[in-house]
Design a protein around this motif. Structure first.
Motif, PDB file in Angstrom:
ATOM      1  N   GLY A   1     -46.350  -1.459  43.362  1.00 21.49           N
ATOM      2  CA  GLY A   1     -46.611   0.004  42.443  1.00 21.49           C
ATOM      3  C   GLY A   1     -46.779   1.216  43.191  1.00 21.49           C
ATOM      4  N   ARG A   2     -46.549   1.103  44.519  1.00 22.67           N
ATOM      5  CA  ARG A   2     -46.998   2.391  45.475  1.00 22.67           C
ATOM      6  C   ARG A   2     -45.741   3.265  45.795  1.00 22.67           C
ATOM      7  N   SER A   3     -46.015   4.618  45.442  1.00 21.00           N
ATOM      8  CA  SER A   3     -44.953   5.690  46.023  1.00 21.00           C
ATOM      9  C   SER A   3     -45.364   5.831  47.490  1.00 21.00           C
ATOM     10  N   ILE A   4     -44.189   5.987  48.297  1.00 14.43           N
ATOM     11  CA  ILE A   4     -44.771   6.122  49.865  1.00 14.43           C
ATOM     12  C   ILE A   4     -44.023   7.500  50.188  1.00 14.43           C
ATOM     13  N   GLN A   5     -43.937   8.372  49.259  1.00 13.21           N
ATOM     14  CA  GLN A   5     -43.427   9.773  49.423  1.00 13.21           C
ATOM     15  C   GLN A   5     -44.537  10.580  49.761  1.00 13.21           C
ATOM     16  N   LYS A   6     -44.560  11.385  50.995  1.00 17.06           N
ATOM     17  CA  LYS A   6     -45.457  12.378  51.546  1.00 17.06           C
ATOM     18  C   LYS A   6     -45.441  13.504  50.675  1.00 17.06           C
ATOM     19  N   PRO A   7     -46.336  14.396  50.385  1.00 19.34           N
ATOM     20  CA  PRO A   7     -46.408  15.575  49.907  1.00 19.34           C
ATOM     21  C   PRO A   7     -45.468  16.630  50.480  1.00 19.34           C
ATOM     22  N   TYR A   8     -44.718  17.491  49.487  1.00 26.32           N
ATOM     23  CA  TYR A   8     -44.029  18.422  50.127  1.00 26.32           C
ATOM     24  C   TYR A   8     -44.103  19.763  49.226  1.00 26.32           C
ATOM     25  N   THR A   9     -45.333  19.936  48.626  1.00 25.39           N
ATOM     26  CA  THR A   9     -45.578  20.964  48.053  1.00 25.39           C
ATOM     27  C   THR A   9     -45.534  22.279  48.676  1.00 25.39           C
ATOM     28  N   LYS A  10     -45.718  22.387  49.906  1.00 26.60           N
ATOM     29  CA  LYS A  10     -45.831  23.267  50.755  1.00 26.60           C
ATOM     30  C   LYS A  10     -44.517  23.890  51.465  1.00 26.60           C
ATOM     31  N   GLY A  11     -43.228  23.100  50.972  1.00 25.91           N
ATOM     32  CA  GLY A  11     -42.171  23.700  51.144  1.00 25.91           C
ATOM     33  C   GLY A  11     -41.340  22.817  52.368  1.00 25.91           C
ATOM     34  N   THR A  12     -40.299  22.928  52.405  1.00 25.38           N
ATOM     35  CA  THR A  12     -39.405  22.168  53.432  1.00 25.38           C
ATOM     36  C   THR A  12     -39.777  22.162  54.925  1.00 25.38           C
ATOM     37  N   GLU A  13     -40.011  23.370  55.279  1.00 24.75           N
ATOM     38  CA  GLU A  13     -40.419  23.637  56.772  1.00 24.75           C
ATOM     39  C   GLU A  13     -41.850  23.137  57.159  1.00 24.75           C
ATOM     40  N   ASP A  14     -42.839  23.000  56.206  1.00 27.37           N
ATOM     41  CA  ASP A  14     -44.008  22.488  56.506  1.00 27.37           C
ATOM     42  C   ASP A  14     -43.879  20.906  56.243  1.00 27.37           C
ATOM     43  N   TYR A  15     -42.906  20.297  55.279  1.00 29.92           N
ATOM     44  CA  TYR A  15     -42.755  19.133  54.994  1.00 29.92           C
ATOM     45  C   TYR A  15     -42.165  18.511  56.496  1.00 29.92           C
ATOM     46  N   LEU A  16     -41.301  19.023  56.997  1.00 28.70           N
ATOM     47  CA  LEU A  16     -40.561  18.571  58.287  1.00 28.70           C
ATOM     48  C   LEU A  16     -41.484  18.728  59.559  1.00 28.70           C
ATOM     49  N   LYS A  17     -42.459  19.568  59.408  1.00 23.56           N
ATOM     50  CA  LYS A  17     -43.392  19.765  60.595  1.00 23.56           C
ATOM     51  C   LYS A  17     -44.498  18.643  60.558  1.00 23.56           C
ATOM     52  N   GLU A  18     -44.522  17.762  59.361  1.00 26.75           N
ATOM     53  CA  GLU A  18     -45.442  16.977  59.245  1.00 26.75           C
ATOM     54  C   GLU A  18     -45.273  15.976  60.198  1.00 26.75           C
ATOM     55  N   SER A  19     -44.000  15.574  60.611  1.00 26.13           N
ATOM     56  CA  SER A  19     -43.587  14.607  61.716  1.00 26.13           C
ATOM     57  C   SER A  19     -44.010  15.042  62.922  1.00 26.13           C
ATOM     58  N   GLU A  20     -43.653  16.289  63.318  1.00 24.60           N
ATOM     59  CA  GLU A  20     -44.305  16.885  64.430  1.00 24.60           C
ATOM     60  C   GLU A  20     -45.715  16.904  64.535  1.00 24.60           C
ATOM     61  N   SER A  21     -46.527  16.929  63.535  1.00 26.74           N
ATOM     62  CA  SER A  21     -47.961  17.293  63.596  1.00 26.74           C
ATOM     63  C   SER A  21     -48.354  15.752  64.024  1.00 26.74           C
ATOM     64  N   ARG A  22     -47.750  14.753  63.906  1.00 30.48           N
ATOM     65  CA  ARG A  22     -48.604  13.414  64.531  1.00 30.48           C
ATOM     66  C   ARG A  22     -48.719  13.420  65.921  1.00 30.48           C
ATOM     67  N   PHE A  23     -48.057  14.141  66.621  1.00 25.74           N
ATOM     68  CA  PHE A  23     -48.117  14.100  67.941  1.00 25.74           C
ATOM     69  C   PHE A  23     -49.588  14.655  68.084  1.00 25.74           C
ATOM     70  N   LYS A  24     -49.877  15.978  67.431  1.00 23.65           N
ATOM     71  CA  LYS A  24     -50.895  16.551  67.571  1.00 23.65           C
ATOM     72  C   LYS A  24     -52.120  15.880  67.344  1.00 23.65           C
ATOM     73  N   SER A  25     -52.034  15.232  66.015  1.00 22.24           N
ATOM     74  CA  SER A  25     -53.270  14.586  65.580  1.00 22.24           C
ATOM     75  C   SER A  25     -53.537  13.271  66.497  1.00 22.24           C
ATOM     76  N   GLY A  26     -52.878  12.941  67.104  1.00 19.24           N
ATOM     77  CA  GLY A  26     -53.016  11.754  68.006  1.00 19.24           C
ATOM     78  C   GLY A  26     -52.609  10.404  67.470  1.00 19.24           C
ATOM     79  N   GLU A  27     -52.181  10.439  66.241  1.00 15.69           N
ATOM     80  CA  GLU A  27     -51.555   9.220  65.164  1.00 15.69           C
ATOM     81  C   GLU A  27     -50.751   8.361  66.021  1.00 15.69           C
ATOM     82  N   LEU A  28     -49.755   9.053  66.926  1.00 13.64           N
ATOM     83  CA  LEU A  28     -48.687   8.155  67.480  1.00 13.64           C
ATOM     84  C   LEU A  28     -49.477   7.370  68.694  1.00 13.64           C
ATOM     85  N   TYR A  29     -50.458   7.611  68.929  1.00 15.44           N
ATOM     86  CA  TYR A  29     -51.272   6.770  70.039  1.00 15.44           C
ATOM     87  C   TYR A  29     -52.700   5.827  69.578  1.00 15.44           C
ATOM     88  N   ASN A  30     -53.022   6.255  68.360  1.00 11.09           N
ATOM     89  CA  ASN A  30     -54.139   5.613  67.764  1.00 11.09           C
ATOM     90  C   ASN A  30     -54.263   5.321  66.371  1.00 11.09           C
TER      91      ASN A  30
END
Length: 520
Positions: A348-377
């Protein structure tokens, strides 16, 4: 080009593919024809501009811009696709086109053949890797800087029609006139189906097209006949496609009446899809590989497996696209894909990430995973911790931002040098390898695959040449800290161009971190 922009460029390219990469079905277009004052106002304005405006104006571009602006107010996945792009997307998702069957790129001022499609029209006619196509019938193709779509239009045509190409064969230093009968050329969505060891099969799916389930079924059957008891499905960088293809593949692993996915539209109408009793691999260990560019239909498949406790999800958090698109075609060949529903995994879960801040921020969310360290930890993954969902065996899973893997595997390169892996997966390495082979194709002539691997592993010649190639083309990137990774991808790309796609994966997977995590 400054290498620090590579992750952004690659993510932008992949993200665009994800934006148009998933939809459900086609609408009854009559529902869009009802008249109202707002529609009449737009029509009258376009007509007024067309007939009365003082300068000549391309009203088609105005309409396209207007449609883009309207859709931009909705969500990132409701998009307008111009006619030229729609033709290309339709062919890719159909899984074939009519043409001569070659992989090529413009080398200097000539159309150079990288490789012919196996058993395709060009291979049957005698075209070889390294050939330059100078003329298509009487149309000159060299020295003109023709765009790729124009080149394609010269080589495509009606099935069974003939084309005479004038070829320069460098290895023989002569021109040849070769007649080719155009035919249906497959665009494979399953790149490889091979054994990693005597009992572990591997299938790589690059997208979910009309032919994906048939390709997958053929690969799975072959692997089972070869002795596969466990299976790895690689969905990394798979941006999605047809939902029903992902459902059909999920059905292969789930038992009768297990829920695969359900959708909910604006009226609250639920459509549930269940597995049947026709599964071909309902027993045996199953692993799904995902990363930050696995989206849409990929997430449906991964979610169905995870939520039914059927297999293990390995890798990094997926993109987070839980919206379903329906397509409406226009007479000029363009189309609109409109979000018409949300999909939910079996718990019953939706896996859609938020997009209320617009398409540009929505696409940058993937890029931000580098900066947050998520891709390494894994501990750096930032997704909502509520609401919680529980699988039948009691495992806690979360929605709201992609599929979080059961086994986390960090990005394969040293932190701070993440652009290297995206460079290796771009077209730059393919161009380099083609030029090396074009310079001396005889260096590998007559070698078996095993002999080839020994020869290329024993030298740093191509590694050093690739470093020089990057510098020559304005890419200042030092590869020494990731030398083993670069050499592995170099060897794999040579194998692809000399042998086939399967041989590429035979090499590139040998020290793959996610594969190693599974095999442990």
């Amino acid at each position: 080009m400054n290498p620090k922009y590579f992750p952004i460029l690659i993510f932008a390219t992949l993200a665009f593919g994800i934006l148009i990469g998933g939809w459900l079905n086609f609408p009854d277009q009559s529902q869009f024809l009802a008249k109202n004052n707002s529609k009449n106002k737009l029509n009258k304005l376009i007509d007024f501009i067309n007939t009365e405006y003082v300068d000549n104006v391309n009203t088609d571009s105005i309409v396209a811009h207007t449609v883009d602006n309207i859709l931009a107010q909705l969500d990132p996945h409701s998009v307008y696709i111009p006619p030229k792009e729609q033709t290309e997307v339709a062919e890719s998702m159909r899984g074939d086109f009519v043409g001569i069957g070659v992989n090529f790129y413009m080398y200097k001022d000539s159309l150079a053949i990288i490789k012919t499609v196996e058993n395709g029209p060009s291979e049957k006619a005698g075209i070889k890797s390294g050939d330059r196509i100078l003329y298509a019938d009487k149309t000159k193709l060299f020295g003109r800087k023709l765009p790729t779509d124009s080149l394609f239009s010269k080589l495509k045509g009606v099935e069974g029609s003939e084309i005479v190409v004038t070829v320069y064969r460098k290895s023989e230093n002569k021109k040849l006139n070769i007649k080719i009968r155009r035919g249906v050329v497959p665009i494979k969505s399953v790149d490889a189906a091979l054994l990693l060891n005597p009992t572990t099969g591997y299938i790589k799916i690059n997208r979910f097209a009309e032919s994906t389930f048939d390709e997958f079924e053929a690969g799975l059957t072959k692997l089972k006949e070869q002795g596969a008891k466990s299976l790895i499905i690689d969905l990394r960088d798979n941006g999605g496609g047809y939902l029903e293809q992902a459902v059909a593949i999920a059905d292969e692993f789930l038992t009768d009446k297990q829920l695969i996915v359900f959708t909910k539209d604006k009226k609250g109408t639920l459509e549930k899809t269940f597995a049947t009793n026709a599964g071909n691999f309902e027993n045996g260990k199953l692993f799904i590989l995902i990363n930050e560019n696995s989206a849409s239909a990929s997430e449906i498949l991964a979610g169905a497996i995870q939520d039914n406790d059927r297999g293990t999800i390995v890798g990094r958090r997926s993109f987070g696209k839980g919206l379903v698109q329906r397509e409406m075609d226009f007479d000029d060949g363009s189309a609109v894909r409109l979000t018409v529903a949300r999909y939910y995994t079996p718990t019953g879960r939706s896996i859609q990430k938020p997009y209320t801040k617009g398409t540009e921020d929505y696409l940058k969310e993937s890029e931000s995973r580098f900066k947050s360290g998520e891709l390494y930890n894994k501990d750096s993954i930032k997704t909502p911790k509520t609401p919680k969902f529980k699988t039948p065996k009691g495992k806690i899973v979360y929605g709201g931002g992609g599929i979080v893997p059961d086994i986390f595997v960090p990005l394969e390169v040293e932190q701070g040098k993440e652009h290297t892996v995206y460079l290796l997966q771009s077209g730059v390495m393919g161009q380099f390898v083609f030029e090396q082979l074009d310079h001396n194709r005889n260096a590998f002539k007559g070698l078996t695959f095993e002999q080839f691997k020994v020869k290329i592993d024993a030298t740093d010649l191509y590694f050093e040449a690739f470093q020089q190639f990057l510098s020559k083309n304005g890419i200042e990137m030092k590869l020494d800290t990731n030398k083993a990774l670069v050499k592995r991808y170099l060897a794999a790309e040579f194998a692809r161009q000399l042998y086939n796609e399967s041989k590429f994966y035979d090499i590139v997977l040998k020290d793959d971190a996610m594969i190693e995590a599974v095999l442990k």
